[in-house]
Design an enzyme around this catalytic site. Structure first.
Site, PDB file in Angstrom:
ATOM      1  N   GLY A  28       6.503 -22.785 -15.448  1.00 48.86           N
ATOM      2  CA  GLY A  28       5.054 -22.734 -15.487  1.00 48.86           C
ATOM      3  C   GLY A  28       4.469 -22.343 -14.149  1.00 48.86           C
ATOM      4  O   GLY A  28       5.110 -21.665 -13.343  1.00 48.86           O
ATOM      5  N   CYS A  29       3.256 -22.786 -13.887  1.00 52.23           N
ATOM      6  CA  CYS A  29       2.545 -22.430 -12.664  1.00 52.23           C
ATOM      7  C   CYS A  29       3.307 -22.864 -11.422  1.00 52.23           C
ATOM      8  O   CYS A  29       3.663 -24.036 -11.279  1.00 52.23           O
ATOM      9  CB  CYS A  29       1.168 -23.083 -12.673  1.00 52.23           C
ATOM     10  SG  CYS A  29       0.247 -22.830 -11.159  1.00 52.23           S
ATOM     11  N   PHE A  30       3.533 -21.928 -10.499  1.00 51.84           N
ATOM     12  CA  PHE A  30       4.294 -22.295  -9.301  1.00 51.84           C
ATOM     13  C   PHE A  30       3.526 -23.232  -8.384  1.00 51.84           C
ATOM     14  O   PHE A  30       4.126 -23.927  -7.564  1.00 51.84           O
ATOM     15  CB  PHE A  30       4.838 -21.090  -8.540  1.00 51.84           C
ATOM     16  CG  PHE A  30       3.898 -19.935  -8.258  1.00 51.84           C
ATOM     17  CD1 PHE A  30       2.523 -20.068  -8.254  1.00 51.84           C
ATOM     18  CD2 PHE A  30       4.433 -18.680  -7.982  1.00 51.84           C
ATOM     19  CE1 PHE A  30       1.690 -18.994  -7.980  1.00 51.84           C
ATOM     20  CE2 PHE A  30       3.603 -17.594  -7.709  1.00 51.84           C
ATOM     21  CZ  PHE A  30       2.231 -17.756  -7.700  1.00 51.84           C
TER      22      PHE A  30
END
Length: 220
Positions: free
Chosen positions: A52-54
């Site tokens: 997902g979002c880093f």
């Protein structure tokens, strides 16, 4: 009610990136490549994960004892020099990923793998939470057969806890591209961002509650 509605819109437009429903499939030459081994430097080793979002993943790993640094970037794709804008189209094959620099004498690769599976919804395909698209898909990278065996062992254990199949890809590591400067330490540097407040921090707190024994002292 108006506030809630506006807050939802804010989350949509100020998320980690623009949601993209494209289902980019990892190219066979990436999936079947020989893994690239990253040599240790000054006793510190490197591992690579995408879930997902880093912004979220970076903050999670940086709270783990033995992790020196987590760097946001891109991996798993078929294009050279990917950018945030290009990866967000879902057409580069890259996923938002993190490079974990860690001390193997303090934290093992297996523990990092357990953190990986335990800090996300491992059954969600092509995204995590509100971030949807192949650029947010879950990938765990191995650099040799020993790492691959560890990943598969932990994945099999985790799979017993869920009714749905585990969505994470297991891929041979090829190359990590460091993301733009403004993405680094994003959660720390932008605590008031609506996405950080409503997605990143809750995900971090959920992880911390699940793994209290491996957290750094004084972790934010």
């Amino acid at each position: 009610m108006k506030f809630i509605y506006l807050n939802i819109l804010t989350l949509i437009f100020l998320a980690c990136g623009n949601a993209n429903g494209n289902q980019s499939v990892t190219k066979p030459e990436i999936a079947n490549a020989e893994p690239v081994k990253v040599e240790a430097e000054n006793g510190m080793e490197k591992a690579y994960f995408a879930s997902g979002c880093f912004w979220c993943v970076e903050a999670i790993y940086e709270s783990v004892e033995g992790v020196q640094e987590a760097i946001s970037g891109y991996a798993g794709g078929h294009t050279q020099n990917p950018t945030y804008e290009a990866s967000n189209t879902g057409n580069t094959g890259h996923a938002e990923a993190v490079e974990i620099i860690y001390d193997p004498n303090v934290v093992s690769f297996e523990t990092l793998v357990r953190v990986y599976f335990g800090s996300q919804n491992p059954t969600q395909a092509n995204g995590q939470g509100p971030d949807r698209g192949s650029q947010y898909r879950s990938i765990i990278f191995f650099q040799n057969q020993e790492q691959k065996n560890i990943i598969e062992k932990v994945k099999a254990e985790v799979a017993k806890e869920y009714k749905d199949p585990i969505a994470a890809e297991i891929l041979p590591f090829q190359k990590f591209w460091v993301a733009e400067d403004y993405h680094q330490n994003y959660e720390k540097n932008n605590p008031g961002n609506p996405y950080i407040q409503n997605v990143s921090i809750p995900r971090l707190e959920k992880f911390k509650a699940k793994f209290p024994d491996i957290l750094k002292e004084g972790t934010h």
